[in-house]
Every structure is written in structure tokens, then in C-alpha cells.
Design an enzyme around this catalytic site. Structure first.
Site: not given
Ligand code: SF4
Length: 338
Positions: A91, A325
Site C-alpha cells: 500500500e 495500514c
Molecule cells: Fe510492522 Fe508494526 Fe509498522 Fe505494522 S505497525 S508495519 S507490524 S512495524
């Protein structure tokens, strides 16, 4: 594909009008800042001269990234589900005010408890050219003056490729250095290597809590560095670069949104060159976490503000389209995770 591969291929050509690096930079600078609705396809990533000299390159690049779907949000952002040559997807997010958030890995090994991306673990690294290609793709859709490395993946786990992309984007001010923002959960390799680069990006540090034991639960495979030490390491870099550290804090109802956490933040960040970004949790099905009330968020921000700590309230861009995300990718690919 990595930038190095492109450079090597350019080196192999004989009729180059100028040094390959200058061509690459000129190419990046030539991309339209105000293309409006005009969209360039992947075939047009490189100018005609380069494609003429190295016909195979265009074909390689054409297959690097393509927009599989686009999801505009009400806040002016747009989430892009970007397909890579091998069919994997990441993404990118077109941010309001001329920014783009890019991914550095397919999946992620850190496994943050509140993040969809981390649920399937790390699937593969992105090459530096794939990272730059996300910027190029974004720039064909909108002006891009800021690039944040906060999409899928932990940049510290793909540091060579991320730094190579940063070096290219920051060279000759294609993107201003302080407008390149590398985000990390806190890894000693980042603190060691960033000060050595000729392009020094701004630093975002995902702190999320001041309590070491809670942090181990929330970020299970982040390096075990105490929050106090993380802040010290980040502060050294901030003082060296004169850019404030952007602390990231996903606010989880009843988990890390207490007055006690606010007091600890005040203790840790008072007098530091720092900005605290509070990001109220963006719904992830099956995570077990909830978003704090607006009143709780306002109280925390008020406490920090009273003590002179710069605080910004942020929403994960595209929240209204349920696109936090990793969610677009998981939904589009029918991930086994909920
Ligand atoms: Fe990786 Fe944590 Fe970022 Fe998600 S929030 S992409 S698990 S580092």
C-alpha cells in the site's frame, strides 16, 4: 530490482549523453509536479533517451509497480493498492498536502498487535527501485514534496534498500532532506547508519508506550531497547540534524491512554527536540483494541501541551475508507487474517 541494478545497466550502455546518476536525477526532477488528472503509466517512468539506449529497461520498469486499486478518503488522502511484478501487493498513501507514504516490505516481521500488516509476517523485501517507483507513481497523480517511510514494513529491516532510495530521492533536492521521513520502531542500526548518510532524513520513532513491558507486548519483535534509551538515541540524531523527532503513538483505549502515560511522556520528552503524534487507533477487525473517546484524546493532548510538549493529533489517512495500514491488501488478497 534495485537502483544499483539500474545504474549498472546504464553503465553498460555506451551512448549515454551524461553520467547515469545525473540522468536518473534529471528524470526524477522532470516528473510533473502539477500533472492534475493526467496519469503517466509505468512505461513512461524513464525519458525517451534512456528507453532508446536501453530498451529492455523500459520493459523491466513497466512491470515494477502498477495501481491495482485506488481508494480516495474524505480527508484528501487516497490509498493505493500497488501491485508489484511478482503479483505481491503493498500500500502507498497519497497524503493531503503533497505527501506520499510508501511501503518498504511486503508484510512485516515486527508483528505489532494493533497492525494488520504484521499478521502474516514478512513476505519479502522491496528493492530500492520498487520503493522509488512508488514515489514516481504518486508523483504522476499528484504533486509530491514529502515522502514518509511509514507504510507496510519496518524500514530498519530493509535498511540498505531504504537508504539507497532515500539517497536518490534526497540527492540534489528532488525531495528536501527534512521532507524524507524514516519511521522505525527503534533499531540500533538506524541510529548508527542515519548520521553517516549524505542524505539525512527526518526520524519518526514509533514509541506507543513508555512502559517497557507493555511495549514488548504491543511490539513483540521490536528490539528490546528501553523507551528511555530510545528517546536518548533519537535525541542525539535530532540535535545532529536539527530536525525534531516525530514520536508516533497509536492511542488504544484503556491500554496506553492513561494520565500516567501522559506523565511519563512529559518526563521523557520535556526539553527534547520532539513532536508527539497521537494517532487514535484505526479499527482493525479482530484486534481486540478500541479507539479512545475524543474527550480522552483531548485530555492527553492538553496535558502534554500544558507542559510545553508539541503534540499533534493525527488520523491514519484514509480512516474513513477502513484502510488502515495493511487492510486494503488483506481484503484484496483475501488474507487468512481477519
Ligand atoms: Fe510492522 Fe508494526 Fe509498522 Fe505494522 S505497525 S508495519 S507490524 S512495524
Amino acid at each position: 530490482m534495485r537502483i544499483q541494478d539500474i545504474r549498472q545497466r546504464l553503465r553498460a550502455g555506451h551512448a549515454l549523453p551524461c553520467h547515469e546518476e545525473r540522468i536518473l536525477r534529471a528524470w526524477l526532477q522532470s516528473l510533473p509536479l502539477d500533472s492534475g488528472p493526467r496519469r503517466r503509466s509505468a512505461e513512461n517512468f524513464f525519458p525517451k533517451e534512456i528507453r532508446a539506449i536501453l530498451p529492455g529497461l523500459a520493459a523491466d520498469l513497466a512491470g515494477l509497480v502498477r495501481v491495482r486499486s485506488e481508494h480516495p478518503g474524505e480527508d484528501g488522502s487516497a490509498r493505493l493498492l500497488v501491485e508489484l511484478a511478482d503479483g505481491q501487493c503493498v500500500e502507498s498513501v497519497l497524503l493531503p498536502r503533497d505527501g506520499v507514504c510508501v511501503s518498504s516490505q511486503v508484510g512485516c516481521a515486527v508483528g505489532c498487535a494493533f497492525c494488520m500488516t504484521g499478521r502474516d509476517g514478512l513476505l519479502r523485501q522491496l528493492g530500492s527501485a520498487e520503493i522509488v517507483a512508488q514515489v514516481v507513481l504518486a508523483r504522476a497523480l499528484r504533486p509530491v514534496k514529502k515522502v514518509v517511510f511509514m507504510g507496510m514494513g519496518e524500514p530498519a529491516h530493509n535498511l540498505d534498500n531504504v537508504l539507497e532510495a532515500i539517497d536518490l530521492l534526497g540527492s540534489e533536492n528532488v525531495i528536501g532532506h527534512k521532507n524524507l521521513v524514516l519511521s522505525t520502531v527503534g533499531d540500533r542500526r538506524v541510529f548508527e547508519r542515519l548520521p553517516l548518510g549524505r542524505v539525512k532524513p527526518a526520524l519518526a520513532l514509533s514509541l506507543h508506550t513508555t512502559r517497557a513491558e507493555l511495549r514488548e507486548q504491543l511490539l513483540p519483535r521490536a528490539p528490546r531497547i528501553a523507551p528511555e534509551e530510545l528517546v536518548e538515541l533519537a535525541e542525539q540524531y535530532a540535535r545532529a540534524t536539527a530536525y525534531p523527532v516525530q514520536y508516533q503513538w497509536t492511542l488504544l483505549d484503556g491500554v496506553n491512554d492513561s494520565d500516567e502515560e501522559a506523565e511519563n511522556i512529559i518526563r521523557l520528552l520535556s526539553g527534547k527536540y520532539a513532536i508527539m503524534n497521537f494517532i487514535p487507533f484505526n479499527r482493525v477487525e479482530g484486534s481486540g483494541f478500541n479507539r479512545p473517546s475524543p474527550e480522552r484524546v483531548a485530555r492527553l493532548a492538553g496535558l502534554l501541551h500544558q507542559h510545553g510538549i508539541l503534540v499533534r493529533l493525527r488520523d491514519s489517512a484514509g480512516q474513513d475508507i477502513d484502510g488502515g495500514c495493511g487492510q486494503l491488501r488483506a481484503r484484496a488478497l483475501g488474507s487468512s487474517t481477519p
